[in-house]
Design a protein around this motif. Structure first.
Motif, PDB file in Angstrom:
ATOM      1  N   UNK A 134       0.857  -1.176   0.000  1.00 42.82           N
ATOM      2  CA  UNK A 134       0.000   0.000   0.000  1.00 42.82           C
ATOM      3  C   UNK A 134       0.896   1.230   0.000  1.00 42.82           C
ATOM      4  N   UNK A 135       0.705   2.054  -0.998  1.00 42.71           N
ATOM      5  CA  UNK A 135       1.500   3.278  -1.089  1.00 42.71           C
ATOM      6  C   UNK A 135       0.935   4.302  -0.098  1.00 42.71           C
ATOM      7  N   UNK A 136       1.810   4.929   0.660  1.00 42.43           N
ATOM      8  CA  UNK A 136       1.311   5.934   1.600  1.00 42.43           C
ATOM      9  C   UNK A 136       0.716   7.133   0.858  1.00 42.43           C
ATOM     10  N   UNK A 137      -0.319   7.660   1.447  1.00 41.00           N
ATOM     11  CA  UNK A 137      -0.961   8.829   0.863  1.00 41.00           C
ATOM     12  C   UNK A 137      -0.092  10.064   1.102  1.00 41.00           C
ATOM     13  N   UNK A 138      -0.147  11.013   0.194  1.00 41.09           N
ATOM     14  CA  UNK A 138       0.690  12.212   0.363  1.00 41.09           C
ATOM     15  C   UNK A 138       0.415  12.951   1.668  1.00 41.09           C
ATOM     16  N   UNK A 139      -0.847  12.936   2.160  1.00 39.68           N
ATOM     17  CA  UNK A 139      -1.148  13.643   3.404  1.00 39.68           C
ATOM     18  C   UNK A 139      -0.419  12.986   4.576  1.00 39.68           C
ATOM     19  N   UNK A 140      -0.384  11.647   4.572  1.00 40.06           N
ATOM     20  CA  UNK A 140       0.288  10.977   5.679  1.00 40.06           C
ATOM     21  C   UNK A 140       1.795  11.211   5.615  1.00 40.06           C
ATOM     22  N   UNK A 141       2.357  11.364   4.421  1.00 35.86           N
ATOM     23  CA  UNK A 141       3.782  11.697   4.298  1.00 35.86           C
ATOM     24  C   UNK A 141       4.057  13.075   4.888  1.00 35.86           C
ATOM     25  N   UNK A 142       3.175  14.017   4.585  1.00 33.05           N
ATOM     26  CA  UNK A 142       3.352  15.360   5.155  1.00 33.05           C
ATOM     27  C   UNK A 142       3.260  15.316   6.676  1.00 33.05           C
ATOM     28  N   UNK A 143       2.329  14.532   7.196  1.00 32.82           N
ATOM     29  CA  UNK A 143       2.185  14.425   8.643  1.00 32.82           C
ATOM     30  C   UNK A 143       3.423  13.786   9.256  1.00 32.82           C
TER      31      UNK A 143
END
Length: 156
Positions: A134-143
């Protein structure tokens, strides 16, 4: 005028190079073809993967002369090859015979090909058995980045 003189000088320098060609006379065309075939087929023992027709090494000159002498004495292709192989070993012939010593030369390309095919099949099988990540969502990367920055700042 100077260019013309330089051109003549350059052409004159090339004359000695042309004078080094061997001039061999044969009784018939079959002997000449046999000689050309054998000198292209025999490898120079001293040079790096070069046939005796193209090599100027002393051993190649000797091999060419011996090939010529044997052909003029009536030897056939097999006799010349046997003599050269007995004297210099299987290395001098570009097509070594299949025996227990040269078997790996003949089998190595096939074994390498089978190994590469096996590795490719194994890789495909591993990829098919792996679950989809599962590729991490961009929002979770920012968090996560914000969290790491905050941890770094709190250490100061």
């Amino acid at each position: 005028m100077k260019i013309f003189i330089w051109l003549i000088v350059v052409l004159m320098l090339g004359l000695p190079v042309q004078a080094t060609e061997e001039v061999l006379s044969f009784e018939n065309e079959a002997q000449r073809r046999l000689y050309l075939q054998l000198t292209a087929e025999l490898r120079c023992p001293q040079c790096q993967n070069q046939n005796i027709a193209d090599s100027n090494a002393v051993v190649s000159v000797d091999m060419r002369q011996k090939t010529y002498d044997m052909i003029m004495q009536g030897s056939n292709r097999g006799e010349v090859l046997d003599y050269m192989i007995n004297r210099y070993g299987n290395f001098v012939h570009y097509q070594p015979p299949v025996n227990r010593y040269t078997l790996w030369l003949w089998l190595a390309p096939l074994l390498m090909l089978l190994g590469l095919v096996g590795l490719q099949l194994k890789r495909r099988q591993q990829q098919a058995n792996e679950p989809l990540s599962v590729q991490p969502q961009p929002e979770s990367l920012d968090a996560e980045l914000d969290k790491l920055i905050e941890q770094y700042r709190s250490k100061k």
